[in-house]
Design an enzyme around this catalytic site. Structure first.
Site, short mmCIF file in Angstrom:
data_model
loop_
_atom_site.label_atom_id
_atom_site.label_comp_id
_atom_site.label_asym_id
_atom_site.label_seq_id
_atom_site.Cartn_x
_atom_site.Cartn_y
_atom_site.Cartn_z
N GLU A 1 34.47 43.41 34.93
CA GLU A 1 34.82 41.99 34.79
C GLU A 1 34.73 41.28 36.14
O GLU A 1 34.18 40.18 36.25
CB GLU A 1 36.22 41.86 34.20
CG GLU A 1 36.30 42.27 32.74
CD GLU A 1 37.73 42.43 32.24
OE1 GLU A 1 37.92 42.49 31.02
OE2 GLU A 1 38.65 42.48 33.09
N ASN B 1 39.18 44.26 35.46
CA ASN B 1 38.65 45.57 35.78
C ASN B 1 37.38 45.40 36.61
O ASN B 1 36.93 44.27 36.88
CB ASN B 1 38.41 46.41 34.53
CG ASN B 1 37.40 45.78 33.58
OD1 ASN B 1 36.43 45.15 34.00
ND2 ASN B 1 37.63 45.96 32.28
N ASP C 1 45.75 47.66 28.93
CA ASP C 1 46.91 46.95 28.38
C ASP C 1 48.21 47.65 28.78
O ASP C 1 49.20 47.00 29.12
CB ASP C 1 46.82 46.89 26.85
CG ASP C 1 45.65 46.07 26.37
OD1 ASP C 1 45.25 45.12 27.06
OD2 ASP C 1 45.11 46.38 25.29
#
Length: 497
Positions: free
Chosen positions: A209, A206, A278
């Site tokens: 990150e 993301n 996820d």
């Protein structure tokens, strides 16, 4: 991939691939209730809990999404030896996932995240547990379990939350096994450099990150940053596809040795975003395994995540829910501009898009002829239709005769019309905002407009869109029909030969 074929693939459970999930399983607990009073002893808000919900989190949420989308899932993971671990194991068994390779370590606490919520809004989260640990004996068992599971799977999904379930010995084992029998490898991690030897097929950082991995500062134009970062992430990880998610700003996809591409999303103001990444990566994994083209795969994954976000617990989407959503999208009506943009981005690559617009109030043979001619100029015909308010502004208070829903229903029945987009607000009664999104190859108007200035013309020239004028069928118009009815005349409308 054609929409119908994609829908069938989803309904089919993505051909039910066999997936091994390795990573940090957690337990998510949601305590929902009302908060209307203060505790008299400490003067803090009191949450009167009305419901308790347990969900699998971390790698567990990946498993839940994979199972619900149709995959056959195996898991190798380490948990603590405590009540939370038993809840996780019980939920895995309920989903028909074999728990024989779940390793219980009494030296650890199972990672548990408890959220206190009022009206679906999180007031507080408290966590139990730190990193999972593996003794030499447990590590040996862990590696043996992974090696045995690899024999019967198609995909390896690594869900690494840096909580101890992915030791370096495991990565080296996977590198060696890939040389012997290659699997599709998907990695979700905070450190992709450690997976570079594995050369994963998919990674999904993301924005935060990616920013930390590359040591960058946040800027206002996050999309521009992501377009630059995605290639660097590909180099760092040696991944084939990098799907860099930007929440409300969409997704940037980079395929090895190809330019990066941005996919916008429709912003959602409300929802439970925990676990949405996820759900997105799960759908993308299954689409990738089935060789779905990149545009359709990202579009599908965004839809899956948005379905999951609308739920009260950790985000999850089933293949039935996704197929139902796709079935709705197969309908011809597109009132959501984000959905329209994603559709046109996908169609434009392989199809010649034609756009036309009008009121289509009292539908007649001239309309049918006109739309048939418009469709003949390309492959996909998108029709913009004025809203009722827009028609009143353009034609007076007595129009439209037929409401928008009725006019749409007539257009929907025509084979020539592929998609219908309502437009017109108090700022504009022309389709320029729609054209900016559709970017058609061909723009069609009736011949009556041939010698009149078109408000869309400047934009169409910028887009490189061809403007085509279609001859009208004489004596065919909504106005003449209205006059005939009002005057009860014997006027006969000319038929198309």
């Amino acid at each position: 991939m054609k929409d119908l074929a994609l829908n069938e693939l989803v309904k089919n459970g993505f051909n039910r691939p066999r997936v091994l999930v390795i990573g940090d399983c957690m337990l998510d607990i949601y305590l929902d209730g009302e908060c209307k009073r203060l505790a008299p002893d400490v003067a803090v808000p009191v949450l009167d809990v009305q419901s308790v919900k347990h969900c699998l989190g971390g790698a567990g949420n990946v498993i839940t999404n994979l199972v619900h989308m149709g995959a056959d899932v195996k898991v190798v993971t380490v948990l603590g030896d405590d009540p939370s671990a038993q809840v996780i194991a019980r939920e895995l068994r309920r989903q028909h996932v074999d728990t024989s390779r779940v390793i219980y370590n009494s030296d650890c606490q199972t990672l548990t995240k408890t959220r206190l919520r009022r009206d679906q809004q999180c007031l507080l989260r408290y966590d139990i547990g730190k990193k999972y640990t593996l003794s030499d004996t447990l590590l040996k068992r862990y590696l043996n379990d992974v090696k045995a599971a690899l024999e019967t799977v198609d995909i390896v999904f690594i869900s690494d939350y840096d909580k101890g379930n992915i030791p370096s010995e495991l990565i080296q084992l996977l590198v060696e096994e890939q040389l012997r029998d290659r699997k599709v490898i998907v990695v979700d991690s905070k450190d992709y450099y450690r997976y570079r030897e594995l050369r994963p097929d998919l990674i999904k950082p993301n924005y935060e990150e990616a920013r930390k991995i590359l040591g960058q500062e946040e800027e206002e134009d996050r999309v521009a940053q992501a377009m630059q970062w995605s290639e660097s992430l590909c180099v760092i990880s040696s991944a084939r596809w990098v799907a860099l998610t930007l929440d409300k700003d969409g997704v940037v996809l980079h395929k090895r040795e190809q330019p990066s591409k941005h996919f916008p999303v429709t912003a959602l103001k409300e929802g439970n975003f925990s676990g949405a990444g996820d759900t997105f990566l799960t759908a993308l994994t299954l689409a990738y395994f089935n060789r779905v083209d990149e545009d359709s795969a990202i579009d599908l994954s965004i839809k899956a995540a948005q379905i999951g976000i609308q739920k009260s617990g950790t985000a999850c989407c089933s293949n039935q829910e996704l197929a139902e959503h796709l079935g709705q999208q197969e309908g011809k009506i597109l009132s959501d501009l984000g959905a329209l943009e994603m559709l046109c981005n996908r169609l434009r690559k392989d199809h010649k898009i034609v756009f036309t617009n009008g009121c289509f109030d009292i539908f007649h043979a001239g309309h049918a002829h006109y739309l048939g001619e418009a469709k003949s100029k390309g492959d996909i015909l998108i029709v913009g239709i004025n809203t009722d308010e827009s028609i009143r502004r353009l034609k007076g208070s007595s129009r439209p005769v037929n409401k928008l829903a009725d006019r749409i229903e007539v257009l929907r029945a025509l084979e020539a019309v592929d998609y219908i987009v309502p437009f017109g607000d108090n700022l504009s009664d022309n389709p320029i905002p729609i054209l900016e999104i559709v970017k058609p190859h061909v723009f069609v108007k009736g011949e009556a407009y041939q010698h009149e200035p078109l408000p869309e013309e400047g934009l169409l020239h910028i887009l490189g869109t061809q403007i085509v004028f279609v001859p009208h069928v004489h004596q065919q118009s909504t106005t003449k029909i209205i006059q005939r009815v009002q005057q009860n005349s014997d006027q006969v409308l000319k038929k198309i030969g």
